[in-house]
Design a protein around this motif. Structure first.
Motif, mmCIF file in Angstrom:
data_model
loop_
_atom_site.group_PDB
_atom_site.id
_atom_site.type_symbol
_atom_site.label_atom_id
_atom_site.label_comp_id
_atom_site.label_asym_id
_atom_site.label_seq_id
_atom_site.Cartn_x
_atom_site.Cartn_y
_atom_site.Cartn_z
ATOM 1 N N UNK A 69 81.607 61.903 145.280
ATOM 2 C CA UNK A 69 82.456 60.739 145.959
ATOM 3 C C UNK A 69 83.384 60.970 145.556
ATOM 4 N N UNK A 70 84.107 61.667 144.519
ATOM 5 C CA UNK A 70 85.373 61.598 143.257
ATOM 6 C C UNK A 70 85.044 62.863 143.138
ATOM 7 N N UNK A 71 84.418 63.884 143.748
ATOM 8 C CA UNK A 71 84.317 65.530 144.128
ATOM 9 C C UNK A 71 85.033 65.856 144.906
ATOM 10 N N UNK A 72 85.264 65.039 146.190
ATOM 11 C CA UNK A 72 86.756 65.119 147.340
ATOM 12 C C UNK A 72 85.817 65.912 148.559
ATOM 13 N N UNK A 73 85.812 65.995 149.759
ATOM 14 C CA UNK A 73 85.417 66.468 150.609
ATOM 15 C C UNK A 73 85.097 67.956 150.688
ATOM 16 N N UNK A 74 85.482 68.842 150.092
ATOM 17 C CA UNK A 74 85.339 70.086 150.042
ATOM 18 C C UNK A 74 84.363 70.082 149.275
ATOM 19 N N UNK A 75 84.414 69.623 148.333
ATOM 20 C CA UNK A 75 83.341 70.332 147.526
ATOM 21 C C UNK A 75 81.830 69.706 147.863
ATOM 22 N N UNK A 76 81.543 68.257 148.385
ATOM 23 C CA UNK A 76 80.424 67.715 149.165
ATOM 24 C C UNK A 76 79.705 68.689 150.158
ATOM 25 N N UNK A 77 81.032 69.389 150.843
ATOM 26 C CA UNK A 77 80.599 70.263 151.874
ATOM 27 C C UNK A 77 80.298 70.853 151.379
ATOM 28 N N UNK A 78 80.816 71.774 149.814
ATOM 29 C CA UNK A 78 79.923 72.910 149.621
ATOM 30 C C UNK A 78 78.662 72.012 148.592
ATOM 31 N N UNK A 79 78.476 71.547 148.488
ATOM 32 C CA UNK A 79 77.082 70.949 147.884
ATOM 33 C C UNK A 79 76.263 70.972 149.393
ATOM 34 N N UNK A 80 76.759 70.074 149.501
ATOM 35 C CA UNK A 80 75.500 70.144 150.905
ATOM 36 C C UNK A 80 75.136 71.490 151.550
ATOM 37 N N UNK A 81 76.060 72.353 151.423
ATOM 38 C CA UNK A 81 75.161 73.819 152.539
ATOM 39 C C UNK A 81 75.122 74.298 151.389
ATOM 40 N N UNK A 82 75.390 74.527 149.952
ATOM 41 C CA UNK A 82 74.230 75.637 148.776
ATOM 42 C C UNK A 82 73.008 75.026 149.066
#
Length: 184
Positions: A69-82
């Motif tokens: 949650x602390x990573x921010x939206x863009x990093x969460x999206x990237x993690x999900x995508x990966x």
């Protein structure tokens, strides 16, 4: 991305001792398949024996989710995508099919509405398995019904064929020759 890897690695390091403890106590990690367990398919367990281990895993899971949650939206999206990209790649490899990573990534990004530069078109077999994987991972709380399973089959084998071989789609397999298992 480095923050994601660092966070996941740190949490993995905390969870690994739990699995080592589980392995020593229950000696199940050396088995490759669930049907190799003693008593298959009639399992019995003592909930108390796993309570402490499960509590530790849930605690660490909460810490990982808090870090995400602390990573921010863009990093969460990237993690999900990966993560979903790797899931699709590895699941396909189990079936003996090797898909294009960039096509998978592009298909997932389009379906999840994630803006990524350099999206490319995807083959229909890539679209089908991505559709199935997103449904399974993003809607895990929905009941696993016959219709849902048959829908997954239809999305993965829209022509009713896997390469040159006819595949039973939208129905239960009637005999062993209908089920194909590929071993690397």
């Amino acid at each position: 991305m480095r923050r994601i890897i660092k966070t996941i690695s740190a949490n993995h390091a905390e969870i690994s001792p739990l699995f080592a403890t589980l392995n020593k106590k229950h000696s199940i990690m050396n088995l490759r398949y669930i049907h190799q367990l003693k008593g298959w398919p009639h399992f019995q367990w003592d909930a108390g024996a796993f309570a402490d281990l499960l509590a530790g895993v849930r605690y660490r899971q909460g810490r990982l989710l808090g870090s995400m949650e602390g990573l921010g939206c863009n990093l969460q999206d990237e993690a999900t995508l990966q993560t979903i990209t790797i899931d699709v790649l590895k699941s396909s490899e189990i079936e003996g099919e090797y898909l294009n990573r960039d096509q998978i990534r592009s298909s997932i990004a389009r379906r999840l509405g994630i803006e990524v530069a350099g999206l490319i078109p995807s083959d229909r077999n890539v679209e089908g398995i991505v559709e199935m994987m997103i449904d399974a991972t993003q809607h895990y709380d929905r009941p696993l019904t016959t219709d849902r399973l048959f829908g997954w089959q239809a999305s993965m084998f829209p022509t009713g064929y896997n390469g040159m071989y006819k595949v039973v789609v939208g129905a239960w397999r009637k005999n062993a020759k209908d089920a194909w298992v590929f071993i690397k």
